[in-house]
Design an enzyme around this catalytic site. Structure first.
Site, PDB file in Angstrom:
ATOM      1  N   LYS A  50       1.382   3.844  -3.205  1.00 13.07           N
ATOM      2  CA  LYS A  50       0.893   5.218  -3.006  1.00 13.07           C
ATOM      3  C   LYS A  50       2.028   6.220  -3.221  1.00 13.07           C
ATOM      4  CE  LYS A  50      -2.656   6.588  -1.627  1.00 13.07           C
ATOM      5  NZ  LYS A  50      -3.882   7.093  -2.306  1.00 13.07           N
ATOM      6  N   TYR A  98       0.837  -1.207   0.000  1.00 12.06           N
ATOM      7  CA  TYR A  98       0.000   0.000   0.000  1.00 12.06           C
ATOM      8  C   TYR A  98       0.870   1.254   0.000  1.00 12.06           C
ATOM      9  CZ  TYR A  98      -2.840   3.789   1.931  1.00 12.06           C
ATOM     10  OH  TYR A  98      -3.441   5.003   2.154  1.00 12.06           O
TER      11      TYR A  98
END
Length: 340
Positions: free
Chosen positions: A151, A147
């Site tokens: 990102k 994640y």
């Protein structure tokens, strides 16, 4: 009720936790001519779509997706993302990086003027304490968290696309969002405690800045208003926080007490939790399990270290100040938490 020059807005993830809060605030502004929520659900319940908002189903990760709806807007809030710790790196790359790349390119080609990316402080994750961290911190370089890594890839792409006065882009990094209708943070912690599967990781006195959803939504509007006033603003990321770091574990124990639950006292050292996270990550990957592993290296580090950031840049450039403090946020959130 605020006012803005006439704007037409699209909000990806517009029916999610953060997206819903931002959507409601945008709809409440005078001068907003159109608000479109973008999501992957082909037919959401009508009760989930606020009055005055349109809904468009769109899989942003697909290159051949139609972005015709972008011709109707001048501002994009890109909030949609795959968060959490479950899933393969490829799934996170498609949802967070590829989707952002496609949307960013389509937005610029369609004449969108402003692109506000909802990022995360995890893009500067390091396996150490952060106290008053600033935007000068370097991006993470390891894939400890799919994640966080994807990102970071997406955020760099967004900030690099900024063209003053033509295509403004910026990123905001809200830290640990919580509050009513939170589907992730507190509900999962409460469930784990009820199942007696929660442990204090580390020494138990680490401080964190948890940001209430009202302040996160407010920060998005501050970004929009600041870009409208200053057409050269952009190309930067901003930490968004509560500006009230709390000791995480005593704070959670206060919530447990308010919910009639016993306090948490069992502990696990950070080295043990980190090693356990490494082992479980390997096991979950090898067995291709679809559930969340009980621990990961990223989660162990987050739970054991100080994590709070300075909002000075957001104060100066965006005019951001928290509109609700921790005491008010707790009073507002407890009735909802008691229903879990």
């Amino acid at each position: 009720r605020g006012s803005l020059p006439a704007v037409k807005v699209a909000i990806t993830g517009g029916l999610g936790f953060v997206g819903t809060a931002v959507s409601k605030r945008v709809l409440d502004l005078d001068g907003v001519r159109k608000v479109i929520a973008i999501g992957r659900n082909p037919s959401p319940k009508s009760s989930l779509v606020p009055e005055g908002m349109e809904y468009v189903s769109c899989d942003l990760s697909q290159r051949k997706t139609s972005f015709d709806w972008l011709r109707e807007v001048d501002t994009v809030f890109h909030i949609a993302a795959k968060a959490g710790i479950r899933g393969s790196f490829g799934e996170y790359q498609a949802a967070n990086f590829e989707a952002t790349k496609h949307l960013l390119a389509a937005s610029e080609a369609s004449g969108v003027k402003r692109f506000i990316f909802t990022s995360t402080p995890s893009v500067v994750f390091s396996n150490s304490d952060v106290r008053g961290g600033s935007e000068s911190m370097p991006y993470l370089t390891r894939r400890v968290s799919p994640y966080a890594f994807t990102k970071a890839m997406a955020e760099k792409l967004v900030l690099g696309a900024h063209k003053p006065g033509i295509f403004q882009t910026l990123a905001i990094r809200p830290h640990l969002v919580w509050g009513e209708n939170d589907p992730h943070l507190l509900p999962k912690i409460i469930v784990r405690h009820r199942q007696k599967r929660l442990r204090i990781v580390g020494h138990g006195t680490n401080k964190m800045d948890l940001t209430h959803i009202d302040n996160v939504a407010h920060a998005h509007l501050c970004a929009l208003e600041s870009m409208l006033k200053n057409q050269t603003l952009g190309g930067k990321a901003y930490f968004i926080a509560q500006d009230e770091p709390v000791e995480l574990w005593p704070w959670l124990n206060h919530i447990f007490q308010e919910l009639g639950m016993p306090p948490l006292s069992q502990t696990i050292s950070f080295p043990k939790a980190y090693f356990l996270g490494f082992v479980l990550e390997k096991a979950w990957s090898a067995l291709r399990l679809s559930t969340d592993p009980p621990m990961t290296r990223f989660v162990a580090s987050q739970l054991a270290h100080d994590h709070w950031f300075s909002t000075r840049s957001a104060n100066v450039d965006l005019g951001y100040r928290p509109i609700i403090d921790m005491e008010q946020a707790m009073k507002k959130s407890l009735p909802w938490l008691r229903q879990l």
